[in-house]
Design a protein around this motif. Structure first.
Motif, PDB file in Angstrom:
ATOM      1  N   GLU A 109      91.049  77.064  49.258  1.00  0.00           N
ATOM      2  CA  GLU A 109      90.397  75.790  48.883  1.00  0.00           C
ATOM      3  C   GLU A 109      89.002  76.048  48.334  1.00  0.00           C
ATOM      4  O   GLU A 109      88.689  75.710  47.206  1.00  0.00           O
ATOM      5  CB  GLU A 109      90.362  74.815  50.068  1.00  0.00           C
ATOM      6  CG  GLU A 109      90.211  73.377  49.645  1.00  0.00           C
ATOM      7  CD  GLU A 109      90.495  72.408  50.800  1.00  0.00           C
ATOM      8  OE1 GLU A 109      91.644  72.406  51.313  1.00  0.00           O
ATOM      9  OE2 GLU A 109      89.565  71.669  51.175  1.00  0.00           O
ATOM     10  N   ARG A 110      88.160  76.696  49.161  1.00  0.00           N
ATOM     11  CA  ARG A 110      86.873  77.204  48.689  1.00  0.00           C
ATOM     12  C   ARG A 110      86.821  78.669  49.142  1.00  0.00           C
ATOM     13  O   ARG A 110      86.926  78.944  50.333  1.00  0.00           O
ATOM     14  CB  ARG A 110      85.690  76.453  49.302  1.00  0.00           C
ATOM     15  CG  ARG A 110      85.656  74.949  49.018  1.00  0.00           C
ATOM     16  CD  ARG A 110      85.422  74.671  47.554  1.00  0.00           C
ATOM     17  NE  ARG A 110      85.106  73.275  47.260  1.00  0.00           N
ATOM     18  CZ  ARG A 110      85.975  72.371  46.802  1.00  0.00           C
ATOM     19  NH1 ARG A 110      87.248  72.684  46.632  1.00  0.00           N
ATOM     20  NH2 ARG A 110      85.566  71.156  46.511  1.00  0.00           N
ATOM     21  N   ARG A 111      86.663  79.616  48.173  1.00  0.00           N
ATOM     22  CA  ARG A 111      86.667  81.034  48.536  1.00  0.00           C
ATOM     23  C   ARG A 111      85.213  81.446  48.799  1.00  0.00           C
ATOM     24  O   ARG A 111      84.469  81.733  47.861  1.00  0.00           O
ATOM     25  CB  ARG A 111      87.322  81.876  47.444  1.00  0.00           C
ATOM     26  CG  ARG A 111      87.620  83.281  47.932  1.00  0.00           C
ATOM     27  CD  ARG A 111      88.000  84.195  46.812  1.00  0.00           C
ATOM     28  NE  ARG A 111      89.298  83.963  46.212  1.00  0.00           N
ATOM     29  CZ  ARG A 111      89.493  83.483  44.979  1.00  0.00           C
ATOM     30  NH1 ARG A 111      88.469  83.115  44.231  1.00  0.00           N
ATOM     31  NH2 ARG A 111      90.705  83.369  44.487  1.00  0.00           N
TER      32      ARG A 111
ATOM     33  N   VAL B  51      74.686  71.760  47.955  1.00  0.00           N
ATOM     34  CA  VAL B  51      74.217  72.141  46.618  1.00  0.00           C
ATOM     35  C   VAL B  51      74.799  73.501  46.272  1.00  0.00           C
ATOM     36  O   VAL B  51      75.238  74.253  47.138  1.00  0.00           O
ATOM     37  CB  VAL B  51      72.672  72.243  46.509  1.00  0.00           C
ATOM     38  CG1 VAL B  51      72.010  70.930  46.855  1.00  0.00           C
ATOM     39  CG2 VAL B  51      72.123  73.384  47.342  1.00  0.00           C
ATOM     40  N   ARG B  52      74.796  73.798  44.990  1.00  0.00           N
ATOM     41  CA  ARG B  52      75.192  75.138  44.482  1.00  0.00           C
ATOM     42  C   ARG B  52      74.006  75.698  43.727  1.00  0.00           C
ATOM     43  O   ARG B  52      73.345  74.966  42.980  1.00  0.00           O
ATOM     44  CB  ARG B  52      76.361  75.060  43.500  1.00  0.00           C
ATOM     45  CG  ARG B  52      77.258  73.876  43.665  1.00  0.00           C
ATOM     46  CD  ARG B  52      78.256  74.058  44.744  1.00  0.00           C
ATOM     47  NE  ARG B  52      78.635  72.794  45.351  1.00  0.00           N
ATOM     48  CZ  ARG B  52      79.151  72.699  46.569  1.00  0.00           C
ATOM     49  NH1 ARG B  52      79.310  73.784  47.296  1.00  0.00           N
ATOM     50  NH2 ARG B  52      79.493  71.537  47.067  1.00  0.00           N
ATOM     51  N   PHE B  53      73.773  77.005  43.895  1.00  0.00           N
ATOM     52  CA  PHE B  53      72.747  77.694  43.107  1.00  0.00           C
ATOM     53  C   PHE B  53      73.424  78.922  42.512  1.00  0.00           C
ATOM     54  O   PHE B  53      73.876  79.817  43.245  1.00  0.00           O
ATOM     55  CB  PHE B  53      71.561  78.086  43.997  1.00  0.00           C
ATOM     56  CG  PHE B  53      70.400  78.615  43.208  1.00  0.00           C
ATOM     57  CD1 PHE B  53      69.444  77.759  42.684  1.00  0.00           C
ATOM     58  CD2 PHE B  53      70.285  79.985  42.954  1.00  0.00           C
ATOM     59  CE1 PHE B  53      68.392  78.248  41.922  1.00  0.00           C
ATOM     60  CE2 PHE B  53      69.239  80.481  42.197  1.00  0.00           C
ATOM     61  CZ  PHE B  53      68.293  79.608  41.686  1.00  0.00           C
TER      62      PHE B  53
ATOM     63  N   GLU C  84      84.525  68.851  42.451  1.00  0.00           N
ATOM     64  CA  GLU C  84      85.529  69.902  42.267  1.00  0.00           C
ATOM     65  C   GLU C  84      84.933  70.940  41.333  1.00  0.00           C
ATOM     66  O   GLU C  84      84.051  70.624  40.525  1.00  0.00           O
ATOM     67  CB  GLU C  84      86.820  69.314  41.698  1.00  0.00           C
ATOM     68  CG  GLU C  84      86.655  68.634  40.343  1.00  0.00           C
ATOM     69  CD  GLU C  84      87.820  67.699  40.011  1.00  0.00           C
ATOM     70  OE1 GLU C  84      87.612  66.469  40.061  1.00  0.00           O
ATOM     71  OE2 GLU C  84      88.914  68.208  39.692  1.00  0.00           O
ATOM     72  N   HIS C  85      85.395  72.197  41.484  1.00  0.00           N
ATOM     73  CA  HIS C  85      84.840  73.279  40.678  1.00  0.00           C
ATOM     74  C   HIS C  85      85.917  73.894  39.785  1.00  0.00           C
ATOM     75  O   HIS C  85      87.088  73.902  40.145  1.00  0.00           O
ATOM     76  CB  HIS C  85      84.284  74.403  41.565  1.00  0.00           C
ATOM     77  CG  HIS C  85      83.453  73.938  42.714  1.00  0.00           C
ATOM     78  ND1 HIS C  85      82.254  73.293  42.550  1.00  0.00           N
ATOM     79  CD2 HIS C  85      83.642  74.033  44.061  1.00  0.00           C
ATOM     80  CE1 HIS C  85      81.743  73.024  43.747  1.00  0.00           C
ATOM     81  NE2 HIS C  85      82.564  73.450  44.678  1.00  0.00           N
ATOM     82  N   GLY C  86      85.486  74.448  38.648  1.00  0.00           N
ATOM     83  CA  GLY C  86      86.406  75.149  37.758  1.00  0.00           C
ATOM     84  C   GLY C  86      85.687  76.282  37.039  1.00  0.00           C
ATOM     85  O   GLY C  86      84.469  76.455  37.177  1.00  0.00           O
TER      86      GLY C  86
ATOM     87  N   ALA D  49      74.595  75.760  49.689  1.00  0.00           N
ATOM     88  CA  ALA D  49      73.746  75.390  50.829  1.00  0.00           C
ATOM     89  C   ALA D  49      74.182  74.004  51.294  1.00  0.00           C
ATOM     90  O   ALA D  49      74.312  73.089  50.470  1.00  0.00           O
ATOM     91  CB  ALA D  49      72.272  75.383  50.433  1.00  0.00           C
ATOM     92  N   LEU D  50      74.441  73.869  52.570  1.00  0.00           N
ATOM     93  CA  LEU D  50      74.870  72.586  53.140  1.00  0.00           C
ATOM     94  C   LEU D  50      74.091  72.307  54.425  1.00  0.00           C
ATOM     95  O   LEU D  50      73.639  73.247  55.106  1.00  0.00           O
ATOM     96  CB  LEU D  50      76.361  72.601  53.499  1.00  0.00           C
ATOM     97  CG  LEU D  50      77.424  72.493  52.387  1.00  0.00           C
ATOM     98  CD1 LEU D  50      77.652  73.841  51.722  1.00  0.00           C
ATOM     99  CD2 LEU D  50      78.744  71.976  52.939  1.00  0.00           C
ATOM    100  N   ASP D  51      74.014  71.029  54.771  1.00  0.00           N
ATOM    101  CA  ASP D  51      73.462  70.676  56.084  1.00  0.00           C
ATOM    102  C   ASP D  51      74.578  70.609  57.125  1.00  0.00           C
ATOM    103  O   ASP D  51      74.484  69.860  58.102  1.00  0.00           O
ATOM    104  CB  ASP D  51      72.663  69.370  56.013  1.00  0.00           C
ATOM    105  CG  ASP D  51      73.510  68.179  55.556  1.00  0.00           C
ATOM    106  OD1 ASP D  51      74.730  68.335  55.358  1.00  0.00           O
ATOM    107  OD2 ASP D  51      72.941  67.086  55.409  1.00  0.00           O
TER     108      ASP D  51
HETATM  109  O1  GTQ Z   1      82.331  73.880  47.346  1.00  0.00           O
HETATM  110  O2  GTQ Z   1      82.700  71.954  48.220  1.00  0.00           O
HETATM  111  O3  GTQ Z   1      80.636  76.690  51.056  1.00  0.00           O
HETATM  112  O4  GTQ Z   1      83.088  71.851  50.794  1.00  0.00           O
HETATM  113  C1  GTQ Z   1      81.613  74.848  52.161  1.00  0.00           C
HETATM  114  C2  GTQ Z   1      82.233  73.624  52.081  1.00  0.00           C
HETATM  115  C3  GTQ Z   1      81.531  74.940  49.768  1.00  0.00           C
HETATM  116  C4  GTQ Z   1      82.415  73.145  48.336  1.00  0.00           C
HETATM  117  C5  GTQ Z   1      81.253  75.494  50.997  1.00  0.00           C
HETATM  118  C6  GTQ Z   1      82.499  73.041  50.845  1.00  0.00           C
HETATM  119  C7  GTQ Z   1      82.148  73.716  49.675  1.00  0.00           C
END
Ligand code: GTQ
Length: 348
Positions: free
Chosen positions: A72-74, A117-119, A152-154, A166-168
């Motif tokens: 799902e998320r690697r 967030v994504r960096f 969603e990512h691609g 980075a997440l809370d």
């Molecule tokens: O890409 O949505 O590292 O839901 C952990 C949970 C990424 C993401 C993570 C997530 C995501």
């Protein structure tokens, strides 16, 4: 006045203590100083560094071992040993993961209560779709996925794309409030570049924003703009003054997510500088350059793409190892959370 000689569990009759436990109760005083230490928090977070050179090969191997459909998320999670490796905490409140997506893969649409967030660390052709807008992911870009927004990512390029998440999550999970909803892929209903065109120039907003605010107007902060802004700020900042920019909500001027704060730091050639000692914890990611970080009694050399955990109430000095090139750092902190809780402090 401070109390130093509090009663212990051993002072109490055994049968009395066992009765307390049987009733799901405990005496406070034997543990009072552990939860309310004098002067500063008893910090479990260690000032550890995760070197990209160590983590990258394992992340690429995950790409071979585990198909995206099985992940799902690697992601490899950066776990602070002081907080227990199972707990997915870089600091007590901040989750950090390194996520890999290979060409043609998609990480399916979902939304969740934690903020994320994504960096971007490396690779070209990655994108995240948030709220029906496709956000290109170039090296150093910051992409927001606020709580409750579909994302969603691609990956349309070639070669691996890696970014830092980075997440809370530790906070939201810790208050029994973390959950996720899966959905079908979003319909893209905005032109690429919409939010940066509308909100991406400091001091200028679409006129309608004067009357109507958007909850999360700007979802992508391109690194090329941040880097240029840091260089301009450096030119007007006297030596000894920290060159640091906050990522903010352009409509409000406040932090762009409820609990996590983001900033970028430029270390000028040869610069050695102390960060303000403050209550918040943070994570520093090296975007460009090399140097060293003193965090309380620890010292770590860092180079590009390394990531460092900084505990609450820590004394931090950063130095740039190069005499002729700047170094650039990205910082995630929990200062917005501290401010909302009324516990934010700067000590010097
Ligand atoms: O890409 O949505 O590292 O839901 C952990 C949970 C990424 C993401 C993570 C997530 C995501």
């Amino acid at each position: 006045m401070s109390t130093t000689h509090l009663g212990t569990v051993e002072d109490l009759p055994k049968d009395y203590y066992e009765k307390l436990v049987a009733n799901n109760t405990l005496p406070l005083w034997p543990a009072l100083r552990a939860v309310l230490p004098h002067g500063k928090p008893a910090r479990r977070t260690q000032p550890v560094i995760w070197r990209y050179a160590d983590v990258r090969p394992d992340l690429l191997r995950a790409g071979e071992l585990t198909p995206i459909e099985k992940a799902e998320r690697r992601v490899l999670v950066l776990c602070n040993p002081g907080l227990g490796l199972d707990n997915m905490q870089a600091t007590a409140s901040i989750y950090i993961g390194l996520q890999l997506i290979q060409p043609g893969e998609t990480a399916p649409n979902h939304k969740h209560s934690p903020s994320a967030v994504r960096f971007v660390i490396e690779g070209e052709g990655g994108f995240t779709v948030v709220n029906g807008e496709k956000l290109p992911m170039e090296k150093g870009d910051l992409i927001l996925t606020p709580p409750g927004l579909w994302h969603e990512h691609g990956h349309e390029g070639s070669g691996p794309v890696v970014w830092l998440d980075a997440l809370d999550l530790p906070l939201i999970y810790g208050i029994d409030a973390s959950y996720c909803t899966e959905g079908t892929s979003q319909t893209i209903d905005k032109v690429v570049g919409t939010c940066t065109a509308r909100y991406g120039r400091g001091g200028l907003l679409p006129y309608s924003a004067l009357d109507q605010k958007t909850h999360y107007p700007l979802l992508r902060f391109p690194w090329k703009d941040v880097r240029a802004a840091l260089q301009q700020l450096a030119e007007v900042s006297p030596a000894g003054q920290l060159v640091q920019l906050a990522y903010v909500n352009p409509e409000t001027g406040a932090e762009c997510l409820p609990t996590l704060g983001f900033s970028a730091i430029m270390l000028r050639p040869g610069e050695q500088i102390r960060l303000p000692l403050r209550s918040a914890s943070s994570v520093v990611h090296v975007v460009e350059g090399a140097g060293a970080a003193h965090v309380d009694d620890a010292q770590h050399r860092f180079s590009a793409a390394d990531t460092l955990a900084i505990p609450t109430h820590a004394a931090v000095t950063l130095s740039n190892a190069s005499a002729d090139q700047p170094a650039f750092l990205f910082m995630v902190d929990d200062a917005p959370l501290h401010r909302k809780l009324g516990i934010y402090e700067v000590f010097d």
